[in-house]
Scaffold this motif. Structure first.
Motif, PDB file in Angstrom:
ATOM      1  N   GLU A  36       0.852  -1.188   0.000  1.00 41.00           N
ATOM      2  CA  GLU A  36       0.000   0.000   0.000  1.00 41.00           C
ATOM      3  C   GLU A  36       0.887   1.238   0.000  1.00 41.00           C
ATOM      4  O   GLU A  36       1.631   1.476   0.960  1.00 41.00           O
ATOM      5  CB  GLU A  36      -0.927   0.021   1.219  1.00 41.00           C
ATOM      6  N   TYR A  63      -4.051  -0.548  -7.886  1.00 44.76           N
ATOM      7  CA  TYR A  63      -5.410  -1.010  -7.616  1.00 44.76           C
ATOM      8  C   TYR A  63      -5.970  -0.117  -6.503  1.00 44.76           C
ATOM      9  O   TYR A  63      -5.757  -0.378  -5.315  1.00 44.76           O
ATOM     10  CB  TYR A  63      -5.421  -2.471  -7.182  1.00 44.76           C
ATOM     11  N   PRO A  64      -6.700   0.950  -6.877  1.00 47.01           N
ATOM     12  CA  PRO A  64      -7.177   1.893  -5.837  1.00 47.01           C
ATOM     13  C   PRO A  64      -8.090   1.247  -4.808  1.00 47.01           C
ATOM     14  O   PRO A  64      -8.154   1.695  -3.666  1.00 47.01           O
ATOM     15  CB  PRO A  64      -7.922   2.953  -6.663  1.00 47.01           C
ATOM     16  N   ASP A  65      -8.806   0.194  -5.212  1.00 49.60           N
ATOM     17  CA  ASP A  65      -9.767  -0.423  -4.300  1.00 49.60           C
ATOM     18  C   ASP A  65      -9.194  -1.597  -3.505  1.00 49.60           C
ATOM     19  O   ASP A  65      -9.931  -2.357  -2.894  1.00 49.60           O
ATOM     20  CB  ASP A  65     -10.989  -0.906  -5.090  1.00 49.60           C
ATOM     21  N   GLY A  66      -7.895  -1.774  -3.558  1.00 49.75           N
ATOM     22  CA  GLY A  66      -7.283  -2.836  -2.769  1.00 49.75           C
ATOM     23  C   GLY A  66      -6.933  -4.054  -3.603  1.00 49.75           C
ATOM     24  O   GLY A  66      -7.173  -4.090  -4.818  1.00 49.75           O
ATOM     25  N   ASP A 105      -2.904   3.738  -2.922  1.00 51.40           N
ATOM     26  CA  ASP A 105      -3.045   2.727  -3.959  1.00 51.40           C
ATOM     27  C   ASP A 105      -2.332   1.435  -3.547  1.00 51.40           C
ATOM     28  O   ASP A 105      -1.366   1.454  -2.779  1.00 51.40           O
ATOM     29  CB  ASP A 105      -2.449   3.229  -5.286  1.00 51.40           C
ATOM     30  N   TRP A 106      -2.816   0.323  -4.121  1.00 43.94           N
ATOM     31  CA  TRP A 106      -2.223  -0.978  -3.846  1.00 43.94           C
ATOM     32  C   TRP A 106      -1.496  -1.496  -5.081  1.00 43.94           C
ATOM     33  O   TRP A 106      -1.994  -1.385  -6.203  1.00 43.94           O
ATOM     34  CB  TRP A 106      -3.291  -1.997  -3.435  1.00 43.94           C
ATOM     35  N   ARG A 110      -6.750  -7.511  -5.607  1.00 49.45           N
ATOM     36  CA  ARG A 110      -7.756  -8.147  -6.456  1.00 49.45           C
ATOM     37  C   ARG A 110      -7.470  -9.642  -6.615  1.00 49.45           C
ATOM     38  O   ARG A 110      -6.535 -10.023  -7.299  1.00 49.45           O
ATOM     39  CB  ARG A 110      -7.754  -7.492  -7.846  1.00 49.45           C
TER      40      ARG A 110
END
Length: 693
Positions: A630, A669-672, A635-636, A674
């Protein structure tokens, strides 16, 4: 003993075979096999005596007729040992391996002096294989006792190697795996050197001449008869003298004096210093390798039999109580009693002894049996200024695999039983003799000429004063560390010439045995010789690993290697980030691996772990690692790097495959994270590389 009987096998038949008429010799009961006392003990008595007879073989025994007489004495001694090893008070069943371990423990440490009559009532039955048998027995007598025992268990007794290892471990020998492996290898070496096939070796060692149960009776000589007659007279005289003595002792009590009070909860057996081994000041100079066995006995109270007997008696009492009470054993290991919902972990177990109640603690996986052989006295003295008021009386005992620290202060007594250090010059250079709370004091090896100390976070080394092998107190590095974290202290040990006079760093993680810390830079691999933790960049890397080292502390690691796999920057930041593989070597060839991510300003965290693996070691110097990162922007990214000679990395996320070398960083990956990630790696020859993620 029994007179010679015709039989197809010198080994006893099992109850099933007796019923069916089978003549094949039984195999020993396995780990789960159990035998009833009175049947099982008798059933295996022959074999136990033979094991004791062979284990006691000694290269110093005389030759010729004297050798025959010595062999006769050894037969009688083997019978005595087995009879004394059979349990008196125990549940109706006892495991065969448990009985075997007791016999092996006694046979490996036979009494130096035994009384034998000049005439004997029995002699082993001779056979026609005397020359081969004598060569084989002579060759076995030259082997180290643990190796000879491993040979006897596997080759003669036909135990599976795992059961032979268990027996040696319970008998108290270090490195049982190596001893059994050496015993198995000895079978082939003897076949090559003496031209005796493996099958013939067992035949010779199980035949009538080496069966201590099969003898030929013969009349005693005149000297024996004369001694018997004199013995009758001496017996009558002794009875008269004993009667007079007992009357003299009991007369005052019969006249009205009350008897002395006794403690009904105290163990029946009272130890004395006969069961203690002391070592001279210069014994370590002639030792083949540095171990606790060559440490001299030190301290101002080494002649205080009360203190030493209290320490030994506590160890024996703990072994007796925990051997028959599973709840007491669990409490000693710091585990709650499953039958008591109100019990808690870590409290120890209260054990009644003649010196008073002792609270006993044991390290994880440590055998709670009595000392194997005579316990070695390492130290006996007072620890003033170590947080004890009044000063604590301390005695440190050891056998081949364990260290027991007994302390008594202000009426409170404790006993800690922990693993002995490994047989190398680093682990065997210091042991902690105080508890994990408060100032620490260390007993140093005789080959240590100077000791310095500091905290993990850095700073200057400060010299520790050592008196009679014992250091001055060292205060905790951080009196209030973060939960689960460790901050020191570190010891810098300066040896005389072991190993080669090069200083090394030990970490006090809490157990009695300290852990050696080493370091490998990013351009190295685990196959290279590691540097000391205080060399080059090692101090900088280790200063950030306190919390992860604290998680390893409960496993009592013998050493910890910090291999700096990669360093660089990651998306969203300019700070240099380090990826370090921590490999902790534990007792009995176990290991723990944790990959640490060190980010400036953040506590180190583990991004991958493994147990009992070769990874990050000289046996597996190539490894790939992957984790989710992170960034400071939120962002991830999935990050994959290769350590050692990794030639190519391949990462697949949601069906999207990426290849590269060195380091692979996924898009943001903004939402974590995947879904699952597949990471593959190959070396320069196209071979697959193991992955830690």
């Amino acid at each position: 003993m029994r007179a010679e009987e015709p039989a197809s096998s010198t080994e006893p038949a099992t109850s099933t075979e007796q019923a069916s008429g089978g003549a094949s010799a039984p195999e020993p009961a396995g780990r789960g096999g159990r035998v009833r006392l009175g049947t099982g003990s008798d059933q295996y008595y022959d074999r136990l005596v033979r094991v004791a007879y062979l284990v006691m073989a000694d290269a110093t025994e005389p030759a010729g007729g004297a050798a025959r007489r010595a062999g006769d004495d050894r037969i009688a001694q083997a019978h005595r040992m087995v009879r004394r090893s059979l349990p008196w008070q125990r549940p109706d069943e006892a495991a065969y391996l448990w009985l075997l371990a007791r016999v092996v423990r006694r046979a490996a440490n036979p009494p130096r002096f035994t009384l034998s009559l000049p005439g004997r009532w029995g002699r082993p039955v001779p056979d026609g294989a005397a020359p081969q048998r004598d060569r084989l027995l002579a060759a076995l007598a030259t082997l180290p006792t643990p190796v000879r025992t491993g040979y006897v268990l596997v080759v003669v007794e036909r135990l599976p190697p795992r059961d032979a290892i268990q027996v040696l471990h319970e008998a108290g020998w270090p490195d049982p795996v190596l001893q059994v492996a050496a015993g198995v290898a000895e079978q082939q070496r003897l076949a090559d050197a003496e031209s005796i096939s493996p099958a013939r070796q067992r035949e010779l060692l199980t035949g009538p001449i080496t069966d201590p149960m099969t003898v030929r009776l013969r009349p005693p000589d005149y000297r024996t008869l004369r001694l018997v007659k004199l013995g009758r007279v001496a017996t009558v005289a002794a009875c008269v003298a004993a009667t007079v003595a007992v009357t003299a002792v009991l007369a005052p009590r019969m006249a009205g004096f009350p008897p002395e009070p006794s403690d009904p909860t105290a163990p029946a057996g009272e130890p004395d210093t006969v069961g203690i081994r002391r070592v001279g000041d210069r014994a370590w100079l002639g030792a083949a390798r540095p171990t606790l066995a060559s440490w001299p006995t030190r301290g101002g109270r080494v002649d205080d039999t009360g203190l030493v007997d209290a320490a030994l008696g506590s160890w024996l009492a703990v072994a007796e109580l925990t051997g028959r009470d599973p709840a007491a054993r669990a409490a000693a290991y710091g585990q709650p009693d499953p039958d008591d919902p109100d019990s808690t972990a870590g409290g120890g177990v209260a054990v009644p002894t003649r010196a008073g109640v002792v609270t006993a603690y044991a390290g994880r996986g440590i055998a709670l049996a009595a000392p194997a052989g005579a316990a070695q006295l390492l130290y006996a003295g007072e620890l003033a200024g170590a947080g004890a008021d009044p000063p604590a009386e301390v005695a440190v005992l050891a056998d081949a695999t364990r260290v027991a620290v007994y302390a008594s202060s202000g009426g409170t007594r404790s006993l800690r039983i922990e693993a002995a250090p490994a047989a190398n010059p680093y682990a065997a250079s210091a042991i902690r003799v105080t508890g994990s709370a408060g100032p620490a004091r260390y007993l140093m090896a005789p080959w240590v000429r100077r000791v310095d100390h500091r905290v993990l976070a850095g700073g200057q080394w400060r010299e520790l004063v050592v008196r009679d092998g014992l250091t001055d107190p060292v205060s905790p590095a951080d009196p209030d560390p973060p939960p689960g974290c460790w901050s020191g202290p570190l010891l810098r040990v300066h040896p005389t010439d072991v190993p080669a006079g090069v200083p090394f760093t030990l970490a006090d993680l809490g157990p009695a045995v300290l852990s050696r810390l080493t370091y490998l830079p990013p351009d190295a691999d685990p196959g290279d010789a590691p540097a000391d933790a205080d060399d080059a960049g090692g101090a900088r890397v280790w200063s950030g690993l306190g919390c992860l080292a604290g998680e390893l502390a409960g496993h009592a690691p013998e050493s910890i290697l910090a291999w700096e796999v990669w360093s660089g920057t990651l998306p969203g930041g300019d700070d240099e980030i380090r990826l370090t593989c921590l490999r902790a070597e534990l007792a009995r060839d176990a290991s723990l691996v944790a990959v640490a991510l060190l980010v400036p300003g953040r506590p180190a965290r583990a991004v991958a772990t493994a147990a009992d693996t070769r990874l990050c070691s000289p046996l597996a110097p190539v490894v790939a690692l992957g984790w989710w990162w992170e960034s400071p922007t939120g962002d991830w990214h999935h990050v994959a790097v290769g350590g050692g000679p990794v030639a190519e990395l391949e990462v697949t996320i949601e069906g999207r495959r990426t290849r590269g070398t060195g380091i692979l960083v996924s898009p943001a990956y903004p939402d974590g994270p995947r879904g699952p990630v597949q990471l593959r790696a190959t070396d320069g020859a196209g071979r697959s590389v193991p992955v830690l993620d």
